[in-house]
Design an enzyme around this catalytic site. Structure first.
Site, PDB file in Angstrom:
ATOM      1  N   LYS A 176       0.839  -1.210   0.000  1.00  0.00           N
ATOM      2  CA  LYS A 176       0.000   0.000   0.000  1.00  0.00           C
ATOM      3  C   LYS A 176       0.866   1.249   0.000  1.00  0.00           C
ATOM      4  O   LYS A 176       0.655   2.170  -0.803  1.00  0.00           O
ATOM      5  CB  LYS A 176      -0.894   0.011   1.234  1.00  0.00           C
ATOM      6  CG  LYS A 176      -1.526   1.362   1.548  1.00  0.00           C
ATOM      7  CD  LYS A 176      -2.362   1.369   2.787  1.00  0.00           C
ATOM      8  CE  LYS A 176      -1.607   1.606   4.040  1.00  0.00           C
ATOM      9  NZ  LYS A 176      -1.283   3.017   4.361  1.00  0.00           N
ATOM     10  N   ASN A 177       1.878   1.286   0.878  1.00  0.00           N
ATOM     11  CA  ASN A 177       2.661   2.511   1.043  1.00  0.00           C
ATOM     12  C   ASN A 177       3.673   2.722  -0.061  1.00  0.00           C
ATOM     13  O   ASN A 177       4.333   3.754  -0.110  1.00  0.00           O
ATOM     14  CB  ASN A 177       3.340   2.518   2.416  1.00  0.00           C
ATOM     15  CG  ASN A 177       2.317   2.690   3.523  1.00  0.00           C
ATOM     16  OD1 ASN A 177       1.155   3.033   3.255  1.00  0.00           O
ATOM     17  ND2 ASN A 177       2.717   2.423   4.749  1.00  0.00           N
ATOM     18  N   CYS A 228      -4.379  12.788  12.504  1.00  0.00           N
ATOM     19  CA  CYS A 228      -5.234  11.600  12.512  1.00  0.00           C
ATOM     20  C   CYS A 228      -5.106  10.984  13.899  1.00  0.00           C
ATOM     21  O   CYS A 228      -4.472  11.543  14.794  1.00  0.00           O
ATOM     22  CB  CYS A 228      -4.792  10.627  11.432  1.00  0.00           C
ATOM     23  SG  CYS A 228      -3.190   9.899  11.779  1.00  0.00           S
ATOM     24  N   ARG A 247       0.796  14.651  12.583  1.00  0.00           N
ATOM     25  CA  ARG A 247       1.256  14.443  11.208  1.00  0.00           C
ATOM     26  C   ARG A 247       1.670  15.761  10.519  1.00  0.00           C
ATOM     27  O   ARG A 247       1.138  16.154   9.503  1.00  0.00           O
ATOM     28  CB  ARG A 247       0.197  13.725  10.374  1.00  0.00           C
ATOM     29  CG  ARG A 247      -0.466  12.530  11.009  1.00  0.00           C
ATOM     30  CD  ARG A 247       0.451  11.346  11.313  1.00  0.00           C
ATOM     31  NE  ARG A 247       1.010  10.694  10.170  1.00  0.00           N
ATOM     32  CZ  ARG A 247       0.429   9.694   9.508  1.00  0.00           C
ATOM     33  NH1 ARG A 247      -0.749   9.285   9.875  1.00  0.00           N
ATOM     34  NH2 ARG A 247       1.016   9.131   8.469  1.00  0.00           N
ATOM     35  N   VAL A 259       3.901  18.585   8.355  1.00  0.00           N
ATOM     36  CA  VAL A 259       4.550  18.485   7.032  1.00  0.00           C
ATOM     37  C   VAL A 259       5.635  19.542   6.856  1.00  0.00           C
ATOM     38  O   VAL A 259       6.055  19.845   5.732  1.00  0.00           O
ATOM     39  CB  VAL A 259       3.519  18.600   5.891  1.00  0.00           C
ATOM     40  CG1 VAL A 259       2.603  17.388   5.860  1.00  0.00           C
ATOM     41  CG2 VAL A 259       2.700  19.889   6.019  1.00  0.00           C
ATOM     42  N   ASP A 301       4.534   0.516  12.215  1.00  0.00           N
ATOM     43  CA  ASP A 301       3.293  -0.069  11.681  1.00  0.00           C
ATOM     44  C   ASP A 301       3.065  -1.491  12.174  1.00  0.00           C
ATOM     45  O   ASP A 301       1.965  -2.026  12.026  1.00  0.00           O
ATOM     46  CB  ASP A 301       3.316  -0.068  10.149  1.00  0.00           C
ATOM     47  CG  ASP A 301       3.238   1.347   9.599  1.00  0.00           C
ATOM     48  OD1 ASP A 301       3.476   1.528   8.391  1.00  0.00           O
ATOM     49  OD2 ASP A 301       2.968   2.281  10.379  1.00  0.00           O
ATOM     50  N   ARG A 322      -8.668   0.188   4.564  1.00  0.00           N
ATOM     51  CA  ARG A 322      -7.728   1.116   3.912  1.00  0.00           C
ATOM     52  C   ARG A 322      -6.415   0.403   3.590  1.00  0.00           C
ATOM     53  O   ARG A 322      -5.689   0.785   2.699  1.00  0.00           O
ATOM     54  CB  ARG A 322      -7.435   2.299   4.836  1.00  0.00           C
ATOM     55  CG  ARG A 322      -8.638   3.156   5.125  1.00  0.00           C
ATOM     56  CD  ARG A 322      -8.256   4.389   5.899  1.00  0.00           C
ATOM     57  NE  ARG A 322      -7.239   5.170   5.182  1.00  0.00           N
ATOM     58  CZ  ARG A 322      -6.871   6.387   5.558  1.00  0.00           C
ATOM     59  NH1 ARG A 322      -7.386   6.928   6.635  1.00  0.00           N
ATOM     60  NH2 ARG A 322      -5.964   7.051   4.869  1.00  0.00           N
TER      61      ARG A 322
HETATM   62  C1  EPZ Z   1       4.572   6.833   6.296  1.00  0.00           C
HETATM   63  O1  EPZ Z   1       3.853   7.911   6.857  1.00  0.00           O
HETATM   64  C2  EPZ Z   1       3.574   5.686   6.177  1.00  0.00           C
HETATM   65  N1  EPZ Z   1       2.468   6.088   5.309  1.00  0.00           N
HETATM   66  C3  EPZ Z   1       3.034   5.318   7.566  1.00  0.00           C
HETATM   67  O2  EPZ Z   1       2.185   4.184   7.402  1.00  0.00           O
HETATM   68  C4  EPZ Z   1       4.214   4.924   8.455  1.00  0.00           C
HETATM   69  O3  EPZ Z   1       3.742   4.649   9.754  1.00  0.00           O
HETATM   70  C5  EPZ Z   1       5.233   6.081   8.503  1.00  0.00           C
HETATM   71  O4  EPZ Z   1       5.649   6.420   7.159  1.00  0.00           O
HETATM   72  C6  EPZ Z   1       6.466   5.736   9.320  1.00  0.00           C
HETATM   73  O5  EPZ Z   1       7.077   4.596   8.794  1.00  0.00           O
HETATM   74  C7  EPZ Z   1       2.634   6.075   3.966  1.00  0.00           C
HETATM   75  O6  EPZ Z   1       3.700   5.782   3.449  1.00  0.00           O
HETATM   76  C8  EPZ Z   1       1.445   6.460   3.136  1.00  0.00           C
HETATM   77  P1  EPZ Z   1       6.761  10.062   8.549  1.00  0.00           P
HETATM   78  P2  EPZ Z   1       4.535   9.386   6.901  1.00  0.00           P
HETATM   79  O7  EPZ Z   1       6.755  11.349   7.809  1.00  0.00           O
HETATM   80  O8  EPZ Z   1       5.395   9.599   5.707  1.00  0.00           O
HETATM   81  C9  EPZ Z   1       7.229  13.256  11.944  1.00  0.00           C
HETATM   82  C10 EPZ Z   1       0.281   2.865   7.761  1.00  0.00           C
HETATM   83  O9  EPZ Z   1      -0.238   2.373   8.773  1.00  0.00           O
HETATM   84  N2  EPZ Z   1       7.258  14.282  10.871  1.00  0.00           N
HETATM   85  O10 EPZ Z   1       7.947   9.155   8.421  1.00  0.00           O
HETATM   86  O11 EPZ Z   1       3.480  10.365   7.189  1.00  0.00           O
HETATM   87  C11 EPZ Z   1       5.838  12.710  12.124  1.00  0.00           C
HETATM   88  O12 EPZ Z   1       5.077  13.553  12.952  1.00  0.00           O
HETATM   89  C12 EPZ Z   1       0.799   4.276   7.793  1.00  0.00           C
HETATM   90  O13 EPZ Z   1       0.426   2.259   6.663  1.00  0.00           O
HETATM   91  C13 EPZ Z   1       7.569  15.597  11.203  1.00  0.00           C
HETATM   92  O14 EPZ Z   1       7.802  15.890  12.379  1.00  0.00           O
HETATM   93  O15 EPZ Z   1       5.459   9.223   8.200  1.00  0.00           O
HETATM   94  C14 EPZ Z   1       6.087  11.370  12.764  1.00  0.00           C
HETATM   95  O16 EPZ Z   1       6.230  11.561  14.164  1.00  0.00           O
HETATM   96  C15 EPZ Z   1       0.587   4.944   9.144  1.00  0.00           C
HETATM   97  N3  EPZ Z   1       7.584  16.548  10.222  1.00  0.00           N
HETATM   98  C16 EPZ Z   1       7.428  10.942  12.167  1.00  0.00           C
HETATM   99  O17 EPZ Z   1       7.987  12.110  11.561  1.00  0.00           O
HETATM  100  C17 EPZ Z   1       7.314  16.244   8.913  1.00  0.00           C
HETATM  101  O18 EPZ Z   1       7.354  17.156   8.062  1.00  0.00           O
HETATM  102  C18 EPZ Z   1       7.304   9.878  11.104  1.00  0.00           C
HETATM  103  O19 EPZ Z   1       6.476  10.381  10.083  1.00  0.00           O
HETATM  104  C19 EPZ Z   1       7.006  14.903   8.595  1.00  0.00           C
HETATM  105  C20 EPZ Z   1       6.989  13.941   9.575  1.00  0.00           C
END
Ligand code: EPZ
Length: 456
Positions: free
Chosen positions: A39-40, A141, A146, A148, A330, A422
Site C-alpha cells: 500500500k505505502n 489523525c 502528522r 509536514v 506499523d 484502507r
Molecule cells: C509513512 O507515513 C507511512 N504512510 C506510515 O504508514 C508509516 O507509519 C510512517 O511512514 C512511518 O514509517 C505512507 O507511506 C502512506 P513520517 P509518513 O513522515 O510519511 C514526523 C500505515 O499504517 N514528521 O515518516 O506520514 C511525524 O510527525 C501508515 O500504513 C515531522 O515531524 O510518516 C512522525 O512523528 C501509518 N515533520 C514521524 O515524523 C514532517 O514534516 C514519522 O512520520 C514529517 C513527519
C-alpha cells in the site's frame, strides 16, 4: 439533566449501520496466504506518475480503499486513470494505467485530501512538473498531528515560494534548483516528496538523514526507470541529479511487508504453521528477529516465501519502534497483540508517533494486562484472551484486534472496518482461506447472532 434524559430514546441509533467482523477464536490456521502489493509503495508511486510526460503502468496494485481515493485525487487534477482488475498473477491485484501527460488542475480538492494523508505526497511532483501546486494540509489523525514542515522547508530550500493560507499549502517555482537538504527526522513522506521534486530540478540535490524504508527504494527504482538519476536510496544519504523530463514506465510494485508481518502475527498467535508469499524477507528482518526472540520459529523457504511454525512456550520481549531498519511502527500494535499472550513482562516503546497506543484499551477489553505510561506500554502475559466487541481506532490498531480475536476464546465483534479496509485487501477472505472462522456482517441484517461457521 437526569440520566434517563441523556440516554437516546432510540437505542438502535447507538448501533451504527456499518459492517463488522465476527471472529470465533482458537481455530488453528494452515496453508498458504498470498501477500498483496505494498500500500505505502503504490500510493506514493501513483503520485510519482505525475512526473512523467506520458502514461505509466503500475502492476500488483492492491485493491484498497486508499488506492481508490488516490485515484480520485489524481483524476481531479486531470490525470487519466484506468483500473484493470485481475490482470495480474495475484488474484485481485490491479493494474493501473496513469496518464499524466496533461495536468489540467494544480489544486487538489480538500474533501479528498483530508481523507487520505498520502495525497499530500503529490505536492512535490506536481510542483516540479507544472511550477504550481496547491495542496490542502492533510491534518492530523488518530496516531498523531502528522506535520509536514520537513516537506515544506525542503521545497523552500530548492527555491520554491511556499506559504500556507486558509489551510492550503501554496507552492510556486519556475524550476526547482538542486540543494543540500538535511532532514531533522528521517521522515518517509518528506524523503519521498523531496526525492520526486528533485528528479526534475536543475542540478544536484542531496538528502541527508533520509528515510531508508523499502518503499523509498521502490520509489527511487520507479523514478530511475522513468529516466531519473537517483542514487543512494535505502541509505541515509540520497543524491538526485535533476533531468528535464521523465517518460512513462511499466512497473511492478514490491510486496507489502506490513501485511506479511500481519499474517506472521496471525500464525504465531494461533500457534499455527502457515506459509506466506511473495515477500521480501529482508524487509522483515527486525520483525523476524523479534519473533525468534519470543520463541516463534520462522523459516525462509525460498527467496520470496516465509514459513511460520509454532514454538515452545512464548516468552515476552522488549520492543522500541524506530525508523527503518529499526522495528517498524506499523507493526507495533500487531506485535503487542501477540505479546499479550507471551509469558512474563514485555515493554513496547513507541518513538515514531506521539499517539499510537489507541489499541491498548481494546486489547484490555479482551482480557489483556497492559499498563501505559507516556509512550511506553508494559504488557504482562495472560494465559488467554476472551472474545469481546471491540473497535479499531486506526488501520494497524484494527488489524491488531483481528489478530487478537483469532486467539481469543469465543466470539469477537470488530467494528471500525473503514480503517481496516484502507490497508488490507480481502483480509477476511485470506484468513478464511487459512481456516479462520471469520465473517463480515452488516448489523441489523438479522444476522447479529451469526452461528460460528462450521469447522472445516
Ligand atoms: C509513512 O507515513 C507511512 N504512510 C506510515 O504508514 C508509516 O507509519 C510512517 O511512514 C512511518 O514509517 C505512507 O507511506 C502512506 P513520517 P509518513 O513522515 O510519511 C514526523 C500505515 O499504517 N514528521 O515518516 O506520514 C511525524 O510527525 C501508515 O500504513 C515531522 O515531524 O510518516 C512522525 O512523528 C501509518 N515533520 C514521524 O515524523 C514532517 O514534516 C514519522 O512520520 C514529517 C513527519
Amino acid at each position: 439533566m437526569t440520566l434517563s434524559q441523556s440516554i437516546p430514546k432510540d437505542t438502535a441509533s447507538l448501533v451504527e449501520d456499518k459492517p463488522v467482523l465476527h471472529i470465533w477464536g482458537r481455530s488453528p490456521l494452515k496453508g498458504h496466504v498470498s501477500i498483496s502489493g505494498a500500500k505505502n509503495s503504490a500510493l506514493v508511486l501513483m503520485t510519482g506518475a505525475l512526473l512523467a510526460s506520458d502514461a505509466c503502468i503500475l502492476r500488483n496494485v492492491p485493491a484498497l480503499a486508499d488506492i481508490g481515493s488516490m485515484g480520485q485525487i489524481l483524476s481531479a487534477l486531470g490525470v487519466k486513470i484506468n483500473f484493470d482488475s485481475n490482470t495480474d498473477a495475484t488474484a485481485g491485484a490491479k493494474t493501473l494505467t496513469i496518464d499524466a501527460s496533461t495536468i489540467t488542475q494544480t489544486e487538489a480538492p480538500y474533501e479528498l485530501v483530508s481523507q487520505l494523508r498520502a495525497s499530500f505526497f503529490a505536492l512535490g511532483p506536481l510542483l516540479a512538473r507544472t511550477g504550481v501546486a496547491k495542496m490542502p494540509l492533510p491534518g492530523g489523525c488518530a496516531i498523531g498531528a502528522r506535520p509536514v514542515a520537513l516537506h515544506v522547508r525542503g521545497l523552500q530550500q530548492m527555491g520554491a515560494d511556499v506559504y500556507i493560507e486558509h489551510g492550503v499549502v501554496h507552492a510556486y517555482a519556475k524550476r526547482l534548483k538542486g540543494a543540500r537538504i538535511y532532514l531533522d527526522y528521517p521522515s518517509v513522506g518528506a524523503t519521498e516528496t523531496l526525492m520526486m521534486a528533485a528528479a526534475l530540478a536543475e542540478g544536484e540535490t542531496i538528502l541527508e538523514n533520509a528515510a531508508q524504508e523499502p518503499e523509498v527504494i521502490d520509489l527511487a527504482n520507479f523514478c530511475n526507470a522513468m529516466g531519473a538519476k537517483i542514487q543512494g536510496a535505502g541509505t541515509n544519504s540520497i543524491v538526485i541529479e535533476g533531468v528535464p523530463r521523465l517518460h512513462g514506465v511499466d512497473y511492478n510494485i514490491i510486496p507489502d511487508r506490513i501485511e506479511a508481518g500481519t499474517f506472521l502475527m496471525a500464525g504465531a498467535i494461533t500457534q499455527s504453521e502457515i506459509t506466506l508469499s511473495p515477500v521480501v524477507p529482508e524487509h522483515l528482518t527486525a520483525v523476524i528477529a523479534k519473533l525468534k526472540d519470543i520463541g516463534v520459529r520462522v523459516v525462509q523457504e525460498d527467496h520470496q516465501t516465509l514459513r511460520v511454525m509454532p514454538g515452545a512456550v512464548l516468552r515476552g520481549t522488549d520492543i522500541e519502534t524506530l525508523p527503518y531498519p529499526g522495528f517498524p511502527t506499523d507493526m507495533q500494535a500487531l506485535f503487542m497483540a501477540l505479546l499479550t499472550l507471551c509469558e512474563g513482562n514485555s515493554v513496547i516503546t513507541e518513538t515514531v508517533f506521539e499517539n499510537r497506543l489507541g489499541h491498548v484499551p481494546e486489547l484490555i477489553r479482551m482480557g489483556a494486562d497492559i499498563r501505559v505510561k507516556g509512550n511506553h506500554a508494559v504488557i504482562c502475559g495472560v494465559p488467554f484472551l476472551s472474545g469481546a466487541p471491540v473497535s479499531g481506532t486506526d488501520l494497524r490498531a484494527s488489524a491488531a484486534l483481528v489478530v487478537a480475536a483469532l486467539a481469543a476464546e469465543g466470539q469477537s465483534t470488530i467494528s471500525g472496518l473503514q480503517y481496516l479496509d484502507r490497508g488490507y485487501e480481502n483480509i477476511e477472505a485470506k484468513l478464511r482461506g487459512l481456516g479462520a472462522r471469520i465473517e463480515r456482517v452488516q448489523p441489523n441484517s438479522g444476522s447479529m447472532l451469526v452461528e460460528a461457521p462450521s469447522l472445516v
